[in-house]
Scaffold this active site. Structure first.
Site, PDB file in Angstrom:
ATOM      1  N   GLU A  66      58.807  15.759  26.740  1.00  0.00           N
ATOM      2  CA  GLU A  66      59.290  17.051  26.250  1.00  0.00           C
ATOM      3  C   GLU A  66      59.250  18.036  27.413  1.00  0.00           C
ATOM      4  O   GLU A  66      58.195  18.218  28.023  1.00  0.00           O
ATOM      5  CB  GLU A  66      58.376  17.607  25.160  1.00  0.00           C
ATOM      6  CG  GLU A  66      58.209  16.793  23.918  1.00  0.00           C
ATOM      7  CD  GLU A  66      57.145  17.407  23.018  1.00  0.00           C
ATOM      8  OE1 GLU A  66      57.427  18.425  22.360  1.00  0.00           O
ATOM      9  OE2 GLU A  66      56.017  16.887  22.989  1.00  0.00           O
ATOM     10  N   ASP A  77      51.991  26.681  19.312  1.00  0.00           N
ATOM     11  CA  ASP A  77      51.145  26.253  20.414  1.00  0.00           C
ATOM     12  C   ASP A  77      49.780  26.924  20.386  1.00  0.00           C
ATOM     13  O   ASP A  77      49.642  28.088  19.997  1.00  0.00           O
ATOM     14  CB  ASP A  77      51.832  26.557  21.747  1.00  0.00           C
ATOM     15  CG  ASP A  77      53.033  25.662  21.989  1.00  0.00           C
ATOM     16  OD1 ASP A  77      52.850  24.442  21.988  1.00  0.00           O
ATOM     17  OD2 ASP A  77      54.142  26.194  22.172  1.00  0.00           O
TER      18      ASP A  77
END
Length: 273
Positions: A66, A77
């Site tokens: 990614e 995140d």
């Protein structure tokens, strides 16, 4: 950022000639119990360091990566990636640089590359332009954790028509009814989130995670990746035979921040043992 290698742009109409993400994973799985997907934040600490990290990943048999396009509010995140996103943006990283970097990466390495980011990046440039640039950069698909399935109908349908995989996320809080809807929309690969919360914390790969994978498997026939908290060989071994891909993100970023290239080398050496 200076691009090291120039590469002929591949028109989006030629995507059908490429190996699809699902076929790539299936072929790889013939010789591997489970694949490894790694994660890099574009421009953190620098694009040069990104390239060093990717070179290590390639040498250790990483199968997918990614490339995260940094964003000011990366809501999925944890603190480690939030800081990396912030520092990358402060250094001046742009979306154009990220696409240029992806094009260079896909020309140099054999692993498949996915764009990971947030929908604001797509919205600002327009969905069709985003898909065109992703295809021209050699990307295999994208992960947009803040875009609900119901609001992604147009983006995903155009992407699938061009064999770009819109990665669907399945979570522990998803009902069977929701999983069925997500599974019906899945293409290329499904990303199963191993636990509640954001990235970064350790996850115990026990019965609850394996049962979640089994629940998800009932609703899709595409390969399944599992992420959030995968940090060592014991986690990968626990997922082997259940998932197709183990996603190693925060552990890789932590290894780089603590020990640089040597730490990353040691981590992926242990994962490829």
């Amino acid at each position: 950022m200076e691009v090291i290698h120039q590469r002929k742009v591949r028109p989006i109409s030629q995507r059908a000639m490429l190996v699809s993400l699902a076929d790539y994973i299936s072929e790889k799985r013939k010789t591997k119990d489970i694949l490894i997907m790694a994660h890099v934040v574009c421009g953190f600490p620098s694009f040069e360091d990104n390239m060093k990290a990717l070179d290590i990943m390639q040498s250790k048999g990483v199968d997918l990566v990614e490339l995260q396009f940094p964003f000011s509010e990366p809501s999925a995140d944890g603190p480690l990636f939030v800081q990396a996103n912030e520092e990358s943006l402060k250094s001046g990283t742009t979306v154009d640089q990220c696409f240029d970097f992806m094009k260079e990466v896909t020309s140099l390495f054999s692993f498949k590359v996915l764009m990971m980011g947030y929908y604001n990046t797509v919205f600002k440039m327009g969905e069709e332009e985003f898909l065109r640039r992703l295809a021209n950069a050699g990307g295999a698909g994208f992960i947009l954790p803040d875009l609900p399935l119901e609001e992604a109908v147009n983006l995903n349908s155009v992407a699938i028509a061009e064999d770009l995989a819109p990665i669907v996320l399945m979570t522990p809080t998803s009902s069977d009814q929701r999983l069925a809807k997500l599974g019906a929309a899945s293409y290329g690969m499904v990303y199963v989130i191993a636990r509640k919360g954001v990235t970064g914390s350790k996850t115990i790969i026990g019965d609850s995670v394996l049962k979640l994978v089994e629940r998800c498997r009932k609703h899709t026939d595409v390969p399944i990746a599992v992420g959030f908290g995968i940090s060592g060989r014991e986690d990968v071994d626990a997922l082997s035979g259940h998932a197709d891909v183990a996603v190693v993100g925060s552990a890789a970023l932590r290894a780089w921040k603590q020990s640089g290239a040597s730490g990353l080398h040691d981590l992926f050496s242990s994962l490829s043992r």
